[in-house]
Design an enzyme around this catalytic site. Structure first.
Site, short mmCIF file in Angstrom:
data_model
loop_
_atom_site.label_atom_id
_atom_site.label_comp_id
_atom_site.label_asym_id
_atom_site.label_seq_id
_atom_site.Cartn_x
_atom_site.Cartn_y
_atom_site.Cartn_z
N ASN A 10 0.85 -1.31 -0.17
CA ASN A 10 0.13 0.04 -0.03
C ASN A 10 0.92 1.06 0.08
O ASN A 10 1.56 1.45 0.96
CB ASN A 10 -0.91 -0.16 1.09
CG ASN A 10 -1.68 1.31 1.60
OD1 ASN A 10 -1.72 1.89 0.55
ND2 ASN A 10 -2.27 1.37 2.67
N TRP A 11 0.88 1.96 -1.20
CA TRP A 11 1.94 3.04 -1.40
C TRP A 11 1.33 4.49 -0.74
O TRP A 11 1.99 5.26 -0.99
CB TRP A 11 2.57 3.25 -2.87
CG TRP A 11 3.60 2.16 -2.99
CD1 TRP A 11 3.72 0.99 -2.14
CD2 TRP A 11 4.10 1.63 -4.38
NE1 TRP A 11 4.67 0.23 -2.77
CE2 TRP A 11 4.96 0.64 -4.13
CE3 TRP A 11 3.78 1.89 -5.70
CZ2 TRP A 11 5.43 -0.18 -5.22
CZ3 TRP A 11 4.32 1.45 -6.63
CH2 TRP A 11 5.12 0.36 -6.46
N LYS A 12 0.33 4.34 -0.24
CA LYS A 12 -0.42 5.45 0.43
C LYS A 12 -0.22 6.83 -0.39
O LYS A 12 -0.34 6.62 -1.65
CB LYS A 12 0.10 5.60 1.75
CG LYS A 12 0.22 4.41 2.87
CD LYS A 12 0.26 4.73 4.05
CE LYS A 12 0.12 3.33 4.94
NZ LYS A 12 0.37 3.23 6.26
N GLU A 168 -5.44 -5.31 10.23
CA GLU A 168 -4.53 -4.50 10.72
C GLU A 168 -4.84 -3.89 11.87
O GLU A 168 -5.68 -2.94 12.11
CB GLU A 168 -4.50 -3.48 9.55
CG GLU A 168 -4.07 -4.27 8.19
CD GLU A 168 -3.60 -3.02 7.06
OE1 GLU A 168 -2.58 -3.16 6.59
OE2 GLU A 168 -4.29 -1.98 7.28
N GLY A 174 2.01 1.79 10.80
CA GLY A 174 3.18 2.76 10.51
C GLY A 174 3.75 3.43 11.91
O GLY A 174 4.49 4.56 11.97
N GLY A 235 2.60 -1.18 4.40
CA GLY A 235 2.90 0.15 4.06
C GLY A 235 4.21 0.54 3.65
O GLY A 235 4.83 0.18 2.87
N GLY A 236 4.79 1.03 4.72
CA GLY A 236 6.16 1.76 4.83
C GLY A 236 7.25 0.98 3.97
O GLY A 236 8.32 1.11 3.25
#
Ligand code: PEP
Length: 250
Positions: A10-12, A168, A174, A235-236
């Site tokens: 997930n590159w947000k 999640e 994050g 994510g990160g």
């Protein structure tokens, strides 16, 4: 029943089109043909066409980070399933905690999105998870199963089969604070048990349940070793191609 692991990035709200293309090209060189794992990248809406182009002929899937439930209409700033399909998407994340937290996305909205998605070829990645407060108040089961129950309301077993669930815990997203493999497995197994009771053993055995929350190359293997963890929504650590590839090759 064997469940193919999924590693989804997930590159947000990160990366320009050029950066998305660059990361995808690097990722392709690192994981292309690695058939054991279903790999998915979810860039921002604006980069989806460029990403689809960069992924041409690739086994890596393309997903969006959100979608609207209506076909079309006066919904400024929103994107429909048809538009996602038009640019080559195969997946759509819905109910991400950042959407719930910052954009007031309710279970009812998540349910509508799901109802819409299952009428299309798009694979929904449905996120659920409790906050730290809710965990400390020992409300994990009530919160997580409640979110699931409300999101899946009215769907047939066949439709639910098409969904990928992502557990999640909000406190782990994050924050660098991952759930231990045991804590994550406890919730995954609870979700699978609930799916078995509510729908069927077959469905519970076949559906993929991903874990998300500070998954990194250093902790992915122990999470994936858990019997009910079928992949990760990341994510990160998915922003960098080297680190993403390490996750895929856990
Ligand atoms: C996410 O955005 O779904 C997520 C799990 O983020 P991170 O890996 O950065 O915690």
């Amino acid at each position: 029943m064997s469940r193919k692991p999924v590693i989804a990035g997930n590159w947000k709200m990160y990366k320009t089109q050029a950066e998305v293309i660059g990361t995808i090209e690097e990722l392709r060189a690192l994981v292309e043909g690695y058939a054991e794992v279903e790999v998915v990248v979810c860039p921002t809406f604006t980069s989806l066409p460029a990403a689809a182009n960069a992924l041409r002929g690739s086994s890596i899937g393309l997903g969006a980070q959100n979608v609207h439930w209506e076909e079309e209409g006066a919904f400024t700033g929103e994107i429909s399933t048809e538009m996602l399909l038009d640019v080559g998407c195969q997946y759509a994340i819905i109910g991400h905690s950042e959407r719930r937290q910052h954009f007031s996305e309710s279970d009812e909205m998540v349910s509508r999105k799901l109802q819409k998605l299952i009428q299309t070829p798009l694979t929904p990645i449905l996120c659920v998870g409790e906050t730290l407060e809710e965990r400390e108040a020992e409300r994990v089961e009530e919160v997580v199963l409640g979110q699931l129950e409300r999101a899946l309301a009215g769907l047939t077993v066949e439709s639910v089969f098409r969904i990928i669930i992502a557990y999640e815990p909000v406190w782990a997203i994050g924050t660098g604070r991952t759930a231990t493999p045991e804590v994550a497995e406890e919730v995954h197994s609870m979700i699978r048990g609930w799916l078995s009771e509510t729908y069927s053993e077959d469905l519970a055995g076949g559906i993929r349940i991903l874990y998300g929350g500070s998954v990194k190359p250093g902790n992915v293997a122990e999470l994936m070793a858990q019997p009910d963890i079928d992949g990760a929504l990341v994510g990160g650590a998915s922003l960098d191609s080297q680190s993403f590839a390490q996750l895929v090759k856990y």
